[in-house]
Design an enzyme around this catalytic site. Structure first.
Site, PDB file in Angstrom:
ATOM      1  CE  LYS A 183      -1.694   2.970   1.906  1.00 14.34           C
ATOM      2  NZ  LYS A 183      -1.455   4.363   1.464  1.00 14.34           N
ATOM      3  CD  GLU A 259      12.906   0.376   9.885  1.00 11.41           C
ATOM      4  OE1 GLU A 259      13.342   1.425  10.404  1.00 11.41           O
ATOM      5  OE2 GLU A 259      13.501  -0.711   9.937  1.00 11.41           O
ATOM      6  CB  CYS A 293      13.053   8.606   8.802  1.00  6.71           C
ATOM      7  SG  CYS A 293      13.941   7.397   7.819  1.00  6.71           S
ATOM      8  CD  GLU A 390      10.143  12.419  11.508  1.00  4.26           C
ATOM      9  OE1 GLU A 390       8.933  12.177  11.525  1.00  4.26           O
ATOM     10  OE2 GLU A 390      10.941  11.798  10.805  1.00  4.26           O
TER      11      GLU A 390
HETATM   12  P1  NAP Z   1       2.428   8.608   7.327  1.00  2.00           P
HETATM   13  O1  NAP Z   1       1.467   9.702   7.264  1.00  2.00           O
HETATM   14  O2  NAP Z   1       2.572   7.840   8.587  1.00  2.00           O
HETATM   15  O3  NAP Z   1       2.051   7.626   6.123  1.00  2.00           O
HETATM   16  C1  NAP Z   1       2.797   6.475   5.839  1.00  2.00           C
HETATM   17  C2  NAP Z   1       1.922   5.480   5.120  1.00  2.00           C
HETATM   18  O4  NAP Z   1       0.866   5.080   5.993  1.00  2.00           O
HETATM   19  C3  NAP Z   1       1.251   6.026   3.871  1.00  2.00           C
HETATM   20  O5  NAP Z   1       1.158   4.983   2.932  1.00  2.00           O
HETATM   21  C4  NAP Z   1      -0.129   6.406   4.373  1.00  2.00           C
HETATM   22  O6  NAP Z   1      -1.120   6.397   3.378  1.00  2.00           O
HETATM   23  C5  NAP Z   1      -0.379   5.293   5.365  1.00  2.00           C
HETATM   24  N1  NAP Z   1      -1.357   5.630   6.389  1.00  2.00           N
HETATM   25  C6  NAP Z   1      -1.685   6.838   6.888  1.00  2.00           C
HETATM   26  N2  NAP Z   1      -2.631   6.703   7.845  1.00  2.00           N
HETATM   27  C7  NAP Z   1      -2.902   5.374   7.945  1.00  2.00           C
HETATM   28  C8  NAP Z   1      -3.782   4.609   8.753  1.00  2.00           C
HETATM   29  N3  NAP Z   1      -4.577   5.151   9.660  1.00  2.00           N
HETATM   30  N4  NAP Z   1      -3.790   3.279   8.580  1.00  2.00           N
HETATM   31  C9  NAP Z   1      -2.996   2.697   7.670  1.00  2.00           C
HETATM   32  N5  NAP Z   1      -2.131   3.357   6.875  1.00  2.00           N
HETATM   33  C10 NAP Z   1      -2.085   4.691   7.020  1.00  2.00           C
HETATM   34  O7  NAP Z   1       3.906   9.068   6.977  1.00  2.00           O
HETATM   35  P2  NAP Z   1       4.389   9.927   5.725  1.00  2.00           P
HETATM   36  O8  NAP Z   1       4.007  11.335   5.986  1.00  2.00           O
HETATM   37  O9  NAP Z   1       3.981   9.267   4.455  1.00  2.00           O
HETATM   38  O10 NAP Z   1       5.966   9.737   5.820  1.00  2.00           O
HETATM   39  C11 NAP Z   1       6.769  10.482   6.625  1.00  2.00           C
HETATM   40  C12 NAP Z   1       7.080   9.725   7.897  1.00  2.00           C
HETATM   41  O11 NAP Z   1       7.714   8.477   7.589  1.00  2.00           O
HETATM   42  C13 NAP Z   1       8.068  10.455   8.771  1.00  2.00           C
HETATM   43  O12 NAP Z   1       7.666  10.383  10.104  1.00  2.00           O
HETATM   44  C14 NAP Z   1       9.370   9.683   8.565  1.00  2.00           C
HETATM   45  O13 NAP Z   1      10.282   9.797   9.611  1.00  2.00           O
HETATM   46  C15 NAP Z   1       8.868   8.308   8.393  1.00  2.00           C
HETATM   47  N6  NAP Z   1       9.866   7.487   7.713  1.00  2.00           N
HETATM   48  C16 NAP Z   1      10.542   6.561   8.450  1.00  2.00           C
HETATM   49  C17 NAP Z   1      11.509   5.784   7.848  1.00  2.00           C
HETATM   50  C18 NAP Z   1      12.258   4.757   8.639  1.00  2.00           C
HETATM   51  O14 NAP Z   1      12.860   3.894   8.014  1.00  2.00           O
HETATM   52  N7  NAP Z   1      12.262   4.799   9.961  1.00  2.00           N
HETATM   53  C19 NAP Z   1      11.789   5.950   6.490  1.00  2.00           C
HETATM   54  C20 NAP Z   1      11.081   6.922   5.766  1.00  2.00           C
HETATM   55  C21 NAP Z   1      10.112   7.685   6.399  1.00  2.00           C
HETATM   56  P3  NAP Z   1      -1.656   7.782   2.737  1.00  2.00           P
HETATM   57  O15 NAP Z   1      -0.513   8.359   2.000  1.00  2.00           O
HETATM   58  O16 NAP Z   1      -2.755   7.349   1.880  1.00  2.00           O
HETATM   59  O17 NAP Z   1      -2.079   8.646   3.887  1.00  2.00           O
END
Ligand code: NAP
Length: 486
Positions: A183, A259, A293, A390
């Site tokens: 997804k 992650e 991240c 962040e």
């Molecule tokens: P996000 O809002 O948490 O979204 C991540 C994924 O989860 C997207 O595919 C999103 O879909 C989905 N999602 C959102 N709400 C959900 C729910 N209630 N149930 C199931 N899935 C859901 O994060 P982001 O803004 O895309 O990415 C940035 C974040 O990722 C930052 O916090 C960053 O630090 C973290 N990150 C961590 C790593 C690591 O390896 N630790 C690597 C890269 C990024 P939609 O797009 O459709 O909302």
């Protein structure tokens, strides 16, 4: 690649990828993907719902037994072909990433190579899922341990590395013998859909990989996590959503790898090679315009070198060319969407209001798109929101320290624990400080830690489990113990 557009990719699926083919959503919905440099629509993609999610699980189930039984060497060779296809198409992939995510082409090229490398690495690991045999201490029997695929895996990825976050999960899952449903983030579904096509071209059988773009991420992921056929969730994204999914996964006791977010400290001691520290800071802060991240979020610099460090960092950051990611000259692209740009602005204005001083940048430039100027802030007061959140943008807050304990205490003062960076000319100090930093990874005299061959992941609220390295495949395997008398 001059004049890149989506028509340069005639095989890019714009529908759901289920059971080895592209098909529209059951309810016919679609959603738009925007160009972050302009806000214009670049594509319309099928919007999967719960019925589509169930169709993906059906496809994954139908393929599961034969994929798990496929010889490891054959799975390895398919992954190796996927690496070769990605490498051959790297320019197209980089342009696609840049178009939908906004990142500058050099960053997109770097991501493409990094992403492809997960397929090569796990092609090599697929044939090394070894178990063990030992004599029980009583001498009565043998303890045989087999490694078996954990089962159908749901993979949820963020928008900031649309290719690498997908391959970092698909590579080890397929190597281990799992079938998967990906997804992707709704801001960047196109790269994931191209990955599906590339994997099919590499010989991945129908149903082994499905890709489900969806604007109803909460509903579709929840439905899959409540289907008892799904045994694994691997999530990369924010800590906030990670917490929600851990709760969802609890109902069926689904195995989780998480992650999550980071808040990386970057420590510069007075004995550091400042040239190297500036180079490292530029990578740790400005790769992906800070949308990583692993991005350095807080710079703790010894008071004796802080002035020099901040002014040299500001000079480098202010000389970067800001523009659309797809322009060849661009070094800093726009942020992914309006919400991100507004959030970075709010954090910077909050810090300035609390007493921080702007050395360079400090605002959104007066142009169309979701841009923020490369920014250095000094005199940032402890307790400012920007040090606890962040930033996810091209902003470097600098704080001074005078002794090692103080620096470590400030660095560890966060609920996150993904990565820390340390610059010092004294290797003993570097190792001592690395041991005391509460994070899953440390860059010691390096501004980049990500490597497909190394275990990537965090402590505290930055996550559970590791991706990459030998450890990455273990997250998709379960040990089965057989007690044998022979
Ligand atoms: P996000 O809002 O948490 O979204 C991540 C994924 O989860 C997207 O595919 C999103 O879909 C989905 N999602 C959102 N709400 C959900 C729910 N209630 N149930 C199931 N899935 C859901 O994060 P982001 O803004 O895309 O990415 C940035 C974040 O990722 C930052 O916090 C960053 O630090 C973290 N990150 C961590 C790593 C690591 O390896 N630790 C690597 C890269 C990024 P939609 O797009 O459709 O909302």
């Amino acid at each position: 690649m001059a004049d890149f557009s989506l028509s340069s990719l005639p095989d890019l699926p714009l529908d759901l990828w289920v059971g080895g083919t592209a098909r529209p959503a059951a309810e016919g919905g679609r959603f738009d993907v925007l160009d972050p440099a302009t806000g214009d629509v670049i594509a319309s993609v099928a919007d999967g719902g719960v019925d589509d999610a169930m169709a993906c699980v059906d496809a994954a189930e139908a393929a599961a037994e034969s994929w798990a039984a496929t010889a490891p060497r054959e799975r390895a060779e398919i992954l190796r072909r996927a690496f070769e296809l990605m490498t051959a198409r790297s320019d197209e992939i980089a342009h696609l990433i840049s178009l939908e995510n906004g990142k500058a082409l050099p960053d997109a090229r770097g991501e493409t190579a990094y992403a492809a490398e997960f397929f090569r690495w796990y092609a090599e690991e697929a044939v090394r899922a070894s178990g063990s045999v030992m004599t029980a201490p009583s001498g009565a029997n043998r303890i045989v341990v087999l490694q078996q695929p954990v089962g159908i895996a749901v993979l949820v990825t963020p928008w900031n590395f649309p290719a690498a976050m997908a391959t970092r999960k698909i590579g080890p899952a397929l190597a281990a013998g799992c079938t998967v449903i990906l997804k992707p983030a709704s801001d960047t579904p196109l790269t994931a859909l191209l990955m599906a096509q590339i994997l099919a071209d590499a010989g991945v059988p129908e149903g082994v990989v499905s890709v489900l773009p969806s604007r109803s991420s909460g509903k579709v992921v929840s439905a899959m996590l409540h289907d008892p056929r799904v045994r694994k969730l691997s999530f990369t994204g924010s800590t906030e959503v990670g917490r929600v999914l851990l709760r969802e996964a609890a109902d069926q006791v689904v195995n989780c790898s998480m992650e999550l977010g980071g808040n990386a400290p970057f420590l510069v001691f007075d004995d550091a090679d400042l040239d190297a520290a500036i180079e490292g800071a530029m990578v740790a802060k400005m790769r992906n315009a800070g949308e990583a991240c692993t991005a350095a979020n807080r710079f703790y610099v010894h008071a004796d070198v802080a002035e020099q460090f901040s002014s040299r960092l500001a000079e480098r950051m202010s000389s970067m060319t800001v523009g659309p990611g797809t322009d060849d000259a661009t070094q800093v692209g726009p942020l992914v969407n309006e919400e991100s740009a507004a959030k970075v602005d709010e954090l910077v204005q909050g810090a300035v209001g609390a007493g921080a001083r702007v050395v360079t940048g400090g605002s959104r430039p007066d142009r169309q798109g979701f841009y923020f100027e490369p920014t250095v802030l000094v005199d940032v007061p402890l307790g400012a929101e920007i040090l606890g959140e962040e930033i996810f943008g091209p902003v470097a807050p600098v704080i001074t320290f005078t002794d090692e304990d103080e620096a470590i205490r400030m660095a560890n003062d966060t609920e996150y624990g993904l990565v820390s960076y340390v610059y010092t000319g004294d290797l003993a100090r570097g190792l001592r400080v690395s041991e005391r930093l509460d994070s899953g990874m440390v860059g010691l005299n390096r501004g980049l830690v990500s490597d497909p061959a190394a275990p990537f992941g965090g402590t505290k609220q930055s996550g559970i489990g590791r991706e990459g390295g030998h450890e990455g495949m273990l997250d998709y395997l379960e040990s089965k113990y057989v007690a044998v008398t022979w």
